[in-house]
Design an enzyme around this catalytic site. Structure first.
Site, short mmCIF file in Angstrom:
data_model
loop_
_atom_site.label_atom_id
_atom_site.label_comp_id
_atom_site.label_asym_id
_atom_site.label_seq_id
_atom_site.Cartn_x
_atom_site.Cartn_y
_atom_site.Cartn_z
N GLU A 99 56.35 48.36 34.58
CA GLU A 99 57.24 47.53 33.63
C GLU A 99 59.01 47.40 33.24
OE1 GLU A 99 55.77 45.65 29.86
OE2 GLU A 99 54.06 44.97 31.66
N GLU A 151 47.85 43.30 35.41
CA GLU A 151 47.98 42.93 33.31
C GLU A 151 47.75 41.34 33.22
OE1 GLU A 151 50.45 44.93 30.16
OE2 GLU A 151 50.46 47.50 31.65
#
Ligand SMILES: *[C@@H]1O[C@H](CO)[C@@H](O)[C@H](O)[C@H]1NC(C)=O
Ligand SMILES: CC(=O)N[C@H]1CO[C@H](CO)[C@@H](O)[C@@H]1O
Length: 609
Positions: free
Chosen positions: A380, A482
């Site tokens: 991320e 995720e």
């Protein structure tokens, strides 16, 4: 700065005989008495030395031959390479001077663990005859360093034999020389030593081991239970606050939060892949980093071995990059981005490439060819980063890793920009580069405000379409690294230590009105934060359907990884807790509901809880 370089074999200055003990008592007239006293003192010295060895090593058996430099003083010998006072190996040597401070270690490696290995090869599987080194068997320059297995907290399933061998500058100590890739996670997937085949037709079903090697307050709130005035909000501030005690606290966490049983249970749940987040300080620390360096490295390696034992494939995930790639707590340090951005951005980007250089040299070894299926470059990266810089950094990292011989499929994050952004970028890698997207409805007030049924429809329609489009006409290979079962952002610390929830309008940064579907004072975190045994049957049905909808959607990509396998107290973020509560399918590959079926009725389930 290099914290994992092998100790030099040169003798350390501190390694000298205890000369002061040789002084004799004042001479007497009677020669015989002088001799008696001398002998008595000599015996006393020998006994003292032997006792010291016994205490230091916590063993009963002490070889006479090793008593030569067995004084406690000798064990203080600090490794010659750690002359740099800020280096972590030096710090751990100091905090563990006699091998018996905060780190309470198991006396010997678990014999049962060794004997249950599938790879019973010729080299001494009969654990009883394997004798682990004693402190005095470790070369003096290595004592108290990472390489000193006698200073490890937990020896379960580690090879205790001393070696200073490294690959790519990263230590091998702790690993066995042989391995066995014949296990398979379940009857529907191939053994590790057989090709997986196409991820398009056989998507990965995995979990993350979040909050283990990279800390996250909401996953282990017990590690962050400090007065708010102390500002302990992430791994950086925690490590800084704990100072010399940080290594012992974190190693205890590494050794207890995830054990072999977790890997077994993950396979039993019908899952076949594990994403393991870890951070750069597993291999290196810089400047005045307070992070505990290196110790997580061996737990990562042991975790990979346990995954192998149960036929589970690994996705490596570098979760914290030098400087912080996203300013969030789970990057290690919340507050600001220092990777590819700001005055140290370029330096930190280069450091991250150096980390990947080391890691990829290590993970290019034959022993990892089957078990490591995916190699993640950066978790991320923040939206503030310049996209072109991020793209070229990614291409550079890819090349380093590939050139070092890693055959695993490499993974880059969509960097929270959404999948369409990646169409046409980073092309030409075929099936050897995958874009990783993370899907949640709870961090976006607009999605959070969807009613229960609308959330399920959103997964079945919008998410299915997004990942399908990305695979067929967007970037190409796509996976969901995720997602979770949570339908609110109510979990304590989820939005950062001390922050409230968007759901109830108490999230500091938002401050506005409650985002739950009724958008009013009724919005409550009570049910979301209750124990699963108190969930209503309707809420349970919703949660199970919600999870199954996401699994169905994400299997239109190369697969999914639930966030996360376990939490201390957040059941809607714990696959393990979900299984126990009956809100996760018992086997991930065998599900009751999918998006082709009508959404069940959730009865009188209120929309505000
Ligand atoms: C343990 O490690 C040593 C040093 O690397 C190695 O020589 C030995 O073969 C290992 N033992 C096993 C059982 O693999
Ligand atoms: C302030 C901060 O960094 N908060 C983040 C901490 O991590 C959680 C997820 O674990 C995020 O949701 C927060 O935004």
């Amino acid at each position: 700065m290099a914290t994992l370089s092998p100790p030099s074999t040169a003798a350390s200055v501190a390694d000298k005989p205890p000369s002061s003990l040789a002084s004799a008592p004042k001479p007497r007239r009677k020669r015989l008495m002088w001799i008696c006293v001398g002998v008595a003192v000599a015996i006393g010295v020998v006994v003292a030395i032997v006792l010291a060895v016994l205490i230091t090593n916590k063993v009963i058996n002490v070889k006479g031959s090793s008593s030569a430099d067995a004084s406690p003083e000798a064990a203080v010998a600090s490794p010659s390479q750690s002359s740099e006072p800020s280096s972590d190996s030096d710090r751990s040597a100091k905090s563990d001077p006699n091998g018996q401070t905060a780190l309470t270690r198991s006396a010997r490696p678990s014999a049962t663990a060794t004997s249950t290995r599938p790879s019973s090869t010729s080299s001494a599987p009969e654990s009883t005859s394997v004798s682990c080194p004693k402190k005095t068997d470790i070369p003096s320059a290595a004592r108290g360093t990472y390489f000193d297995t006698t200073a490890w907290l937990d020896m379960t399933d580690f090879n205790c034999t001393y070696t200073d061998e490294t690959v790519g500058g990263l230590p091998l100590v702790g690993l066995d020389s042989t391995w066995d890739d014949s296990a398979r996670a379940n009857p529907n997937v191939p053994a590790l030593n057989k090709p997986w085949g196409s991820y398009n037709s056989r998507p990965a079903r995995g979990v993350n081991l979040g909050g283990w090697l990279s800390l996250e307050p909401f996953i282990t709130p017990s590690l962050f239970a400090y007065d708010s005035s102390l500002g302990v909000v992430d791994e950086y501030s925690l490590s800084k606050y704990l100072g010399a005690k940080a290594a012992a606290t974190l190693e205890k966490h590494y050794s207890t939060f995830v054990t072999e049983q977790d890997f077994k249970s993950i396979a039993d749940a019908g899952l076949d892949h594990i994403r393991i987040p870890f951070s750069y300080w597993a291999v290196e620390t810089y400047d005045d980093d307070p992070y505990v360096s290196s110790i997580s490295w061996r737990y990562l390696l042991r975790g990979i071995e346990w995954a192998r034992k149960y036929g589970l494939r690994i996705k490596l995930d570098l979760h914290g990059l030098p400087g912080s790639q996203n300013s969030w707590n789970h990057s290690g340090r919340q507050g600001k981005v220092g990777f590819l951005l700001g005055s140290s951005g370029a330096k930190n980007a280069q450091r991250a490439l150096d980390i990947h250089d080391k890691l990829s040299k290590f993970f290019a070894q034959d022993r990892y060819k089957n078990v490591i299926a995916f190699y993640g470059l950066a978790n991320e990266p923040g939206r503030d980063l310049d996209l072109d810089s991020l793209v070229s950094w990614t291409a550079e990292a890819y090349k380093i890793i590939k050139d070092n011989g890693v055959s695993a499929i490499q993974v880059f994050s969509d960097a929270l920009r959404g999948l369409p952004e990646w169409q046409g970028r980073l092309q030409g890698y075929g099936n050897s580069l995958v874009v990783d997207t993370h899907q949640y409805v709870i961090f976006d007030p607009a999605l959070l405000a969807f009613k229960h049924t609308a959330k399920i429809t959103f997964a079945c329609e919008t998410w299915t379409e997004q990942v399908s489009d990305s695979v067929s006409s967007g970037f190409g290979p796509t996976m969901v690294g995720e997602w979770s079962q949570a339908d609110t952002d109510c979990t304590r610390h989820l939005n950062g230590v001390g922050n409230g929830a968007r759901w109830t309008g108490t999230f500091l940064a938002d401050g506005s009105s409650p985002a739950c579907p009724t958008g009013d004072k009724q919005c409550s975190c009570e049910m979301a934060n209750a124990d699963p045994s108190d969930y209503s049957p309707e809420y349970k049905l919703f949660l199970k359907t919600w999870a199954e909808a996401q699994m169905h959607a994400f299997e239109k990509s190369w697969g999914w990884f639930y966030w996360t396998w376990k939490t201390e107290s957040a059941p809607l973020w714990s696959y393990q807790a979900g299984l126990a509560a009956g809100i996760m399918p018992e086997k991930a590959y065998q599900r009751d509901w999918d998006c082709s079926k009508p959404i069940p009725s959730f009865g009188k389930l209120p929309e505000f809880v």
